[in-house]
Design a protein around this motif. Sequence first.
Motif, PDB file in Angstrom:
ATOM      1  N   GLN A 116     -14.197   4.716  18.891  1.00 46.26           N
ATOM      2  CA  GLN A 116     -13.920   3.733  17.847  1.00 46.26           C
ATOM      3  C   GLN A 116     -15.016   3.753  16.771  1.00 46.26           C
ATOM      4  OE1 GLN A 116     -13.580   0.519  20.739  1.00 46.26           O
ATOM      5  NE2 GLN A 116     -11.483   0.125  20.045  1.00 46.26           N
ATOM      6  N   ARG A 117     -16.273   3.934  17.197  1.00 44.90           N
ATOM      7  CA  ARG A 117     -17.356   4.006  16.221  1.00 44.90           C
ATOM      8  C   ARG A 117     -17.256   5.273  15.379  1.00 44.90           C
ATOM      9  NH1 ARG A 117     -22.236   1.371  19.859  1.00 44.90           N
ATOM     10  NH2 ARG A 117     -22.056  -0.725  18.938  1.00 44.90           N
ATOM     11  N   SER A 118     -16.880   6.342  16.004  1.00 45.10           N
ATOM     12  CA  SER A 118     -16.712   7.591  15.270  1.00 45.10           C
ATOM     13  C   SER A 118     -15.603   7.460  14.235  1.00 45.10           C
ATOM     14  CB  SER A 118     -16.397   8.726  16.249  1.00 45.10           C
ATOM     15  OG  SER A 118     -16.163   9.932  15.549  1.00 45.10           O
ATOM     16  N   ALA A 119     -14.518   6.791  14.627  1.00 49.26           N
ATOM     17  CA  ALA A 119     -13.409   6.591  13.698  1.00 49.26           C
ATOM     18  C   ALA A 119     -13.828   5.697  12.543  1.00 49.26           C
ATOM     19  CB  ALA A 119     -12.222   5.978  14.436  1.00 49.26           C
ATOM     20  N   ALA A 120     -14.636   4.661  12.827  1.00 46.24           N
ATOM     21  CA  ALA A 120     -15.097   3.759  11.769  1.00 46.24           C
ATOM     22  C   ALA A 120     -15.987   4.498  10.786  1.00 46.24           C
ATOM     23  CB  ALA A 120     -15.853   2.577  12.383  1.00 46.24           C
ATOM     24  N   ALA A 121     -16.882   5.354  11.296  1.00 44.22           N
ATOM     25  CA  ALA A 121     -17.757   6.133  10.419  1.00 44.22           C
ATOM     26  C   ALA A 121     -16.946   7.091   9.548  1.00 44.22           C
ATOM     27  CB  ALA A 121     -18.783   6.896  11.248  1.00 44.22           C
ATOM     28  N   SER A 122     -15.893   7.689  10.147  1.00 46.58           N
ATOM     29  CA  SER A 122     -15.038   8.610   9.390  1.00 46.58           C
ATOM     30  C   SER A 122     -14.309   7.865   8.269  1.00 46.58           C
ATOM     31  CB  SER A 122     -14.029   9.277  10.325  1.00 46.58           C
ATOM     32  OG  SER A 122     -14.689  10.085  11.279  1.00 46.58           O
ATOM     33  N   ARG A 123     -13.821   6.663   8.569  1.00 47.23           N
ATOM     34  CA  ARG A 123     -13.132   5.878   7.547  1.00 47.23           C
ATOM     35  C   ARG A 123     -14.063   5.529   6.396  1.00 47.23           C
ATOM     36  NH1 ARG A 123     -11.051   3.321  12.202  1.00 47.23           N
ATOM     37  NH2 ARG A 123     -12.480   1.548  11.914  1.00 47.23           N
ATOM     38  N   THR A 124     -15.325   5.197   6.729  1.00 43.69           N
ATOM     39  CA  THR A 124     -16.293   4.862   5.684  1.00 43.69           C
ATOM     40  C   THR A 124     -16.556   6.070   4.792  1.00 43.69           C
ATOM     41  OG1 THR A 124     -17.349   3.198   7.093  1.00 43.69           O
ATOM     42  CG2 THR A 124     -18.638   4.051   5.245  1.00 43.69           C
ATOM     43  N   ARG A 125     -16.745   7.243   5.410  1.00 46.68           N
ATOM     44  CA  ARG A 125     -16.992   8.460   4.625  1.00 46.68           C
ATOM     45  C   ARG A 125     -15.787   8.792   3.751  1.00 46.68           C
ATOM     46  NH1 ARG A 125     -19.303  10.111   9.587  1.00 46.68           N
ATOM     47  NH2 ARG A 125     -17.381  11.277  10.112  1.00 46.68           N
ATOM     48  N   ALA A 126     -14.610   8.628   4.309  1.00 43.80           N
ATOM     49  CA  ALA A 126     -13.396   8.921   3.549  1.00 43.80           C
ATOM     50  C   ALA A 126     -13.252   7.986   2.357  1.00 43.80           C
ATOM     51  CB  ALA A 126     -12.169   8.819   4.455  1.00 43.80           C
ATOM     52  N   LEU A 127     -13.565   6.719   2.567  1.00 42.45           N
ATOM     53  CA  LEU A 127     -13.475   5.752   1.474  1.00 42.45           C
ATOM     54  C   LEU A 127     -14.480   6.083   0.377  1.00 42.45           C
ATOM     55  CD1 LEU A 127     -12.375   3.164   0.224  1.00 42.45           C
ATOM     56  CD2 LEU A 127     -14.027   1.861   1.611  1.00 42.45           C
TER      57      LEU A 127
END
Length: 562
Positions: free
Chosen positions: A98-109
């Motif tokens: 879940q943390r990895s997914a959150a970090a990916s979403r932040t980078r994508a944004l």
Amino acid sequence: MTRSPGFDETDLRRLAGARSFERGRGYLSAVTRLDIGAESITATVDGSDTYEVELTEDGDGGLSAWCDCPYGQEGNFCKHCVAVGLTVLAQAGAVPRQRSAAASRTRALDTWLDSRTREELLALVREQLAEDRGLRRRLELRAAAAGEDADVVRERILSLFDTRPFARYGYVERADARAYRRQAAEAVAALRALTAGGRSADAVRVAREALTELGRSYGEIDDSDGLIGDVATELAATHLEACRTARPDPAETAEWLVHHLLDDVHHATDIDLSDYQDVLGEPGLARARDIAVAAWRADPKGWAKKHLVERFLRADGGDVDALVAVHAADLAPNGRTHLVIAKELGAAGRAAEALEWAERGLREAVPGGGPDDELVAFVCERYARAGRLADVVTVRRDLLRARPSLATYQHVRTAATAAGTWEGAERADALKTLKAAAHPCEGRWCGGSALVDALLDDGDLDAAWQAAADGYGDQRQWLALADAVRDQRPADALTVYLRGIEPLRSRTGDGAYARMAELLLGVRACHRALGTEAEFATYLAALRADQKRKRKLMAVLDQHGL
């Protein structure tokens, strides 16, 4: 590398305490909207209200939490935080993903935003402004602060200090204070933007009005958490910063400051005039001093005026005679002000004058209540230091007559013992004073008095018992007497204990149960002294049978071996 939770149940229990931890277990089903981010964990917990929770892990494995429930706002790791923490631990295996997914979403944004054109970003901002009134208001204020229209800025900043949108019942409750704080903080930020944008004169003018407005509103806000007080402090600091930049007229600034400090609304912001020395300079300080002195002379009893003049005098070197004159203009009827004057003179090395003022305070104290206790102690200490022990007794005796109590009796006893005059007439006179002040009544359960307390304190148990029997003792004193005499007079003490137990039969609660057990232990001790333990066993069995439905009472009695 993504990581698992850096905490466990032991950490949650340590941070929350055993009670909050156990209560948190009961809220696991109330946790919703759990969001495990790269740096923090947020969730909503439904309790008596809906509360927002945020857990944050630092790089060293420490865990901190915030919750907007009343207990959490006091800085405590509450049951809602425990519930969120336990919910996270229940799915600990999924946390790294879940943390990895959150970090990916932040980078994508971030990547997506960087790729937008100016026009696209403006369109996005405008879309958000249409949906978020709070964001729109904040940006409108920043735009106005960057523009030319000072009146628009003033109107919008002052509107942010309006409590009416948050006062559901004409009063801003504690639960609404946080939202009001956020709005008021926006106003403070706008004032700082004015100063930073070269419009410090406008910031000074609007900040003054804001200080007055917040001061007037503060009494209508439940600020138990100190949130609004913090904003008020920031507002005062913002005003000072603007003054240091704008350098307004010193005399005019002095007038505003003094009038603000003498107004009841200043307490919320707690402005300190000494912070403005560099803004006022000597001419401004002189003007402020003149205004304060004139206001005090017009109203010597005004506390704020007196306090301000006193501060000026101390800042100027502390002219003792001038300070004495200020205090002497409004003497408290209990001699408290006389004591303040005496301490000022004593600190200046004028001991004889200090004692004269203190003695005057004793003489001028309003009859009935008597002089201030600290004033009495001040005089007695100096008399004792000078070997005037008989005078100490006289002062203490006078205070006993003015305020008959166990404490004043003890002071007379201490003083007279030191003077070698306690046994005999002095003690008899003191007891006579206590008896005259008491009001005996029929029955033994009312009319408690300092007389019985004094006799108990003296260890004169026979006299204390007789005074209680004459109607001067209440239930507390009778039980204290029973405890004191049960070894010598077990039959008398037994009667008192049994009488104390009777009203407890119809009561429930931990306090009543503990008190009944305590009295029963006294009853058992009396029967043992009388050699009638079989009688006690019969009485206890009957009482337990009568009270058997009170399971908690039965458990308490068992714990005490009863």
